[in-house]
Motif scaffolding. Structure first.
Motif, PDB file in Angstrom:
ATOM      1  N   VAL A  94      45.926  36.923  46.872  1.00  0.00           N
ATOM      2  CA  VAL A  94      45.058  36.556  47.941  1.00  0.00           C
ATOM      3  C   VAL A  94      44.376  37.429  48.783  1.00  0.00           C
ATOM      4  N   ASP A  95      44.795  38.325  49.035  1.00  0.00           N
ATOM      5  CA  ASP A  95      44.101  39.623  49.869  1.00  0.00           C
ATOM      6  C   ASP A  95      43.034  40.270  49.062  1.00  0.00           C
ATOM      7  N   TYR A  96      43.436  40.258  47.729  1.00  0.00           N
ATOM      8  CA  TYR A  96      42.458  40.919  46.666  1.00  0.00           C
ATOM      9  C   TYR A  96      41.188  39.928  46.725  1.00  0.00           C
ATOM     10  N   PHE A  97      41.405  38.732  46.622  1.00  0.00           N
ATOM     11  CA  PHE A  97      40.576  37.881  46.448  1.00  0.00           C
ATOM     12  C   PHE A  97      39.526  37.751  47.850  1.00  0.00           C
ATOM     13  N   ASP A  98      40.429  37.983  48.992  1.00  0.00           N
ATOM     14  CA  ASP A  98      39.656  38.034  50.253  1.00  0.00           C
ATOM     15  C   ASP A  98      38.732  39.032  50.351  1.00  0.00           C
TER      16      ASP A  98
ATOM     17  N   CYS B 120      36.618  40.276  47.804  1.00  0.00           N
ATOM     18  CA  CYS B 120      35.804  40.217  46.776  1.00  0.00           C
ATOM     19  C   CYS B 120      34.710  39.295  47.446  1.00  0.00           C
ATOM     20  N   PRO B 121      33.741  39.680  48.192  1.00  0.00           N
ATOM     21  CA  PRO B 121      32.857  38.932  48.956  1.00  0.00           C
ATOM     22  C   PRO B 121      31.870  37.866  48.034  1.00  0.00           C
ATOM     23  N   GLU B 122      31.570  38.070  46.950  1.00  0.00           N
ATOM     24  CA  GLU B 122      30.770  37.260  46.070  1.00  0.00           C
ATOM     25  C   GLU B 122      31.579  36.109  45.615  1.00  0.00           C
ATOM     26  N   PHE B 123      32.336  36.435  44.743  1.00  0.00           N
ATOM     27  CA  PHE B 123      33.248  35.426  43.960  1.00  0.00           C
ATOM     28  C   PHE B 123      34.735  35.039  44.390  1.00  0.00           C
ATOM     29  N   GLY B 124      35.204  36.207  45.201  1.00  0.00           N
ATOM     30  CA  GLY B 124      36.527  35.973  45.532  1.00  0.00           C
ATOM     31  C   GLY B 124      36.978  34.547  46.012  1.00  0.00           C
ATOM     32  N   ARG B 125      36.143  33.934  47.017  1.00  0.00           N
ATOM     33  CA  ARG B 125      36.614  32.611  47.434  1.00  0.00           C
ATOM     34  C   ARG B 125      36.643  31.573  46.459  1.00  0.00           C
ATOM     35  N   VAL B 126      35.713  31.630  45.285  1.00  0.00           N
ATOM     36  CA  VAL B 126      35.836  30.453  44.373  1.00  0.00           C
ATOM     37  C   VAL B 126      36.833  30.756  43.429  1.00  0.00           C
ATOM     38  N   TYR B 127      37.097  31.965  43.049  1.00  0.00           N
ATOM     39  CA  TYR B 127      38.366  32.269  42.325  1.00  0.00           C
ATOM     40  C   TYR B 127      39.779  31.938  42.892  1.00  0.00           C
ATOM     41  N   LEU B 128      39.781  32.302  44.336  1.00  0.00           N
ATOM     42  CA  LEU B 128      41.007  31.777  45.011  1.00  0.00           C
ATOM     43  C   LEU B 128      41.226  30.126  44.971  1.00  0.00           C
ATOM     44  N   GLU B 129      40.039  29.539  45.040  1.00  0.00           N
ATOM     45  CA  GLU B 129      40.067  27.889  45.078  1.00  0.00           C
ATOM     46  C   GLU B 129      40.622  27.546  43.835  1.00  0.00           C
ATOM     47  N   LEU B 130      40.298  28.134  42.787  1.00  0.00           N
ATOM     48  CA  LEU B 130      40.628  27.670  41.566  1.00  0.00           C
ATOM     49  C   LEU B 130      42.037  28.237  41.137  1.00  0.00           C
ATOM     50  N   GLN B 131      42.514  29.359  41.730  1.00  0.00           N
ATOM     51  CA  GLN B 131      43.827  29.654  41.389  1.00  0.00           C
ATOM     52  C   GLN B 131      44.837  29.128  42.119  1.00  0.00           C
ATOM     53  N   ILE B 132      44.609  28.922  43.465  1.00  0.00           N
ATOM     54  CA  ILE B 132      45.545  28.209  44.458  1.00  0.00           C
ATOM     55  C   ILE B 132      46.051  26.995  43.862  1.00  0.00           C
TER      56      ILE B 132
END
Length: 652
Positions: free
Chosen positions: A418-422, A424-436
């Motif tokens: 989660v912290d690694y995605f946080d 990553c300003p460009e795609f981090g949130r999109v990845y987190l939403e998909l992975q969570i």
């Protein structure tokens, strides 16, 4: 695609003409490989299919390597807090310190793996641990070199000192051999004595070489002057002192004078009668043939490179390294042998090709941990600014996203991701939403963890999804309180209405409420739906009744019906609840309130009559309803009379 850690079980697949094919199914953390069997029309026969699971990153399942992931996560988060507006001189020591922290974590895991490999009795496990140690050794070797060349960016003079430390750290077998020699009865006569002396010289550890030579000198009094001369040469060899007052030019002049003195001693045949001392003298002059004669002691071409620089080019500049690197590698390695991936990576580092280092490491190593963390650190050092990928995200973010996605396949390490995605300003949130959404909600505790993460990041859609899943699960298990709690968190009015109905049905069946604590503390949440509001208010009526606050209870009960909050199907229950209040010695309901209750009873009676004509209800049920209606009419009439008398008496 990442390199597969686990070899799939080999299954012989018959030719396609036999009707069998290979199928693949990609999961979040593995691949399923399976056989498919297609039968032609009229064909007969039986066949069996096999399914094989192939994990793409086996390392995250190793308990020891999990410590590496956990510890490096803390270092990573700390690195992100370093302010970018600080001057580079202030930030550089912090980056070097962080790099050393990463390396200390690698080394700690490596040492633990070595201990486990030695102690385990399982041969297969020992081999696996040994392979992991080899990988970590290579990782630490590459990282250390990158720290010297890129992060610390040591200038000429200091550069060689750092490279010597690098070689010494990764060629520690000399110390083990030296201990063995010194612990023997006669160290100077030990078979490995001269190997240790030469190894010390090759690593630039001249003080230790002198101490070892003293043991030989005591055994050969006749050659004492020869040993004394060698001791003088070794003691005089200058080393650059970065913190001293001497300039690099002054050091270079001093070193050349020393070098000429060593050369004179060789030309004068000062050591001609002792082949070992003559070899050491030639080594001090950087004689390539003599250096290459000691390949076994050097071990690697990069040790050869550093030793050659030590005795030939001690003031080498970073930009000049590539002139010597390729030639040393060519001279040292057999012309017929193909360079290993590690050789190519180190060569790229010496040539200051950072992106080639990262690319080769991504191919050679079996997970993204190393390249993700090293690239992140180099990016903070402003060394990767010019390198963007053609499909959007920069190199740092791409590698961090890949690494974090791998962590999400693990049952506990996903929290680190989660912290690694946080960051990553460009795609981090999109990845987190998909992975969570892929995290299995095995327990309520885990669901709350996931929910907290989503709420902290205002991921409203994921919050609703998690709450709905948990609410449905609780409802299936008949845990109404938990189901209601989750539906309230999801702000799902329809589901809250459904569960409220179940609570009311449960009350009608059992005569009591379950989960009183939850219902008593609904607060503003009861406004989510009308049915939930009614449930909360109806429970409030019961509390008032229990506290013998009959007047307030009566007023609330009446308002639930007149304000149309209560469902019509529940009116009979409410009117039945009014019976004890109507039969109190003291008048609770006023005349107007009694009239309103009579009106509600009349409406309910007419609706019951219309329903009775349209349905075949059991006679016993109808009799009970009629009895209740008659009792209510009688109680209402009696209460009305008492209320009128009381109100008339008060008026007079």
């Amino acid at each position: 695609m990442e390199e597969l850690d686990v070899e799939p079980v080999v299954t012989k697949i018959p030719a396609v003409s036999d009707g069998k094919h290979m199928g693949f199914a990609w999961g979040p953390g593995d691949i399923l490989v399976y056989e498919t069997l297609h039968k032609a029309s009229g064909a007969s026969g039986s066949g069996s299919s096999f399914i094989h699971e192939v994990r793409k990153d086996e390392d995250i399942y190793s308990p020891i390597l999990r410590k590496l992931f956990n510890e490096s996560h803390h270092i990573f988060v700390g690195l992100q807090t370093i302010r970018e507006d600080l001057p580079s001189k202030s930030r550089k020591p912090q980056f070097v310190s962080i790099s050393k922290n990463y390396r200390s974590v690698i080394r700690a895991c490596m040492e633990e793996l070595q201990q486990v490999a030695v102690s385990t009795k399982d041969g297969e496990a020992a081999t696996q641990y040994g392979n992991q140690v080899s990988i970590l050794l290579a990782i630490e070797l590459i990282w250390n070199l990158c720290e010297v060349l890129f992060i610390d960016a040591a200038p000429a003079g200091s550069l060689l000192l750092h490279l010597l430390d690098w070689v010494r750290l990764h060629k520690a077998d000399v110390d083990e051999k030296a201990r063995e020699v010194l612990q023997s009865d006669s160290p100077a006569e030990h078979r490995d004595y001269w190997d240790v002396v030469v190894s010390y010289v090759l690593q630039g550890r001249l003080d230790e070489a002198r101490q070892m030579l003293m043991k030989q000198a005591t055994l050969q009094p006749a050659a004492r002057n020869m040993y004394k001369l060698m001791d003088t040469l070794l003691s005089k060899m200058p080393f650059f002192n970065p913190s001293g007052t001497q300039t690099l030019t002054e050091f270079d002049v001093k070193w050349r004078h020393w070098h000429e003195e060593v050369d004179r001693c060789l030309q004068d045949n000062s050591f001609a009668s002792n082949k070992h001392l003559e070899i050491i003298c030639k080594l001090l002059l950087g004689d390539e043939d003599i250096l290459l004669d000691h390949k076994e002691l050097l071990g690697t071409w990069y040790h050869f490179l550093v030793t050659r620089l030590l005795f030939c080019h001690p003031t080498v500049k970073p930009a000049e390294l590539h002139y010597y690197t390729q030639s040393c590698m060519t001279m040292f390695l057999d012309s017929r042998s193909v360079p290993e991936p590690l050789d190519s990576i180190l060569l790229a580092a010496f040539e200051f090709d950072i992106h080639q280092v990262i690319k080769d490491c991504s191919i050679a190593l079996n997970n993204w941990w190393f390249v993700a963390h090293l690239t992140d650190l180099l990016d903070h050092c402003k060394l990767l600014q010019s390198h963007n990928l053609h499909f959007g995200s920069n190199l740092r973010e791409f590698l961090l996203l890949e690494y974090a996605s791998g962590l999400f396949t693990h049952h506990s390490l996903w929290q680190l991701a989660v912290d690694y995605f946080d960051h990553c300003p460009e795609f981090g949130r999109v990845y987190l939403e998909l992975q969570i959404e892929r995290v299995p909600l095995d327990t309520e505790r885990k669901a709350l963890k996931v929910l907290r993460i989503c709420e902290q990041r205002q991921m409203s859609e994921q919050v609703r999804s998690i709450c709905k899943i948990m609410a449905m699960r609780a409802l299936r298990n008949n845990r109404l309180g938990s189901a209601l709690s989750w539906s309230i968190r999801a702000k799902d009015a329809a589901f809250a209405t459904l569960i409220s109905e179940r609570f009311l049905q449960d009350y009608c069946t059992r005569g009591t409420f379950s989960d009183l604590d939850l219902i008593d503390n609904l607060g503003p949440a009861m406004l989510l739906s009308d049915r939930l509001t009614f449930l909360g208010k109806y429970r409030e009526f019961h509390k008032l009744y229990e506290e013998k606050r009959f007047t307030e209870a009566a007023k609330l009960l009446l308002s639930l019906m007149t304000a149309k909050i209560a469902p019509r199907s529940f009116w009979m229950t409410l009117l039945t609840d009014a019976l004890p209040l109507l039969e109190q010695k003291e008048v609770i309901f006023s005349a107007d309130q009694t009239y309103e209750l009579m009106y509600c009873l009349g409406e309910l009676t007419s609706s019951l009559n219309s329903e009775a004509t349209g349905t075949d209800r059991p006679m016993q049920e109808e009799d009970i309803e009629l009895t209740k209606v008659e009792l209510l009419r009688l109680a209402l009439a009696r209460n009305l009379a008492m209320a009128i008398v009381k109100e008339g008496t008060v008026e007079t």
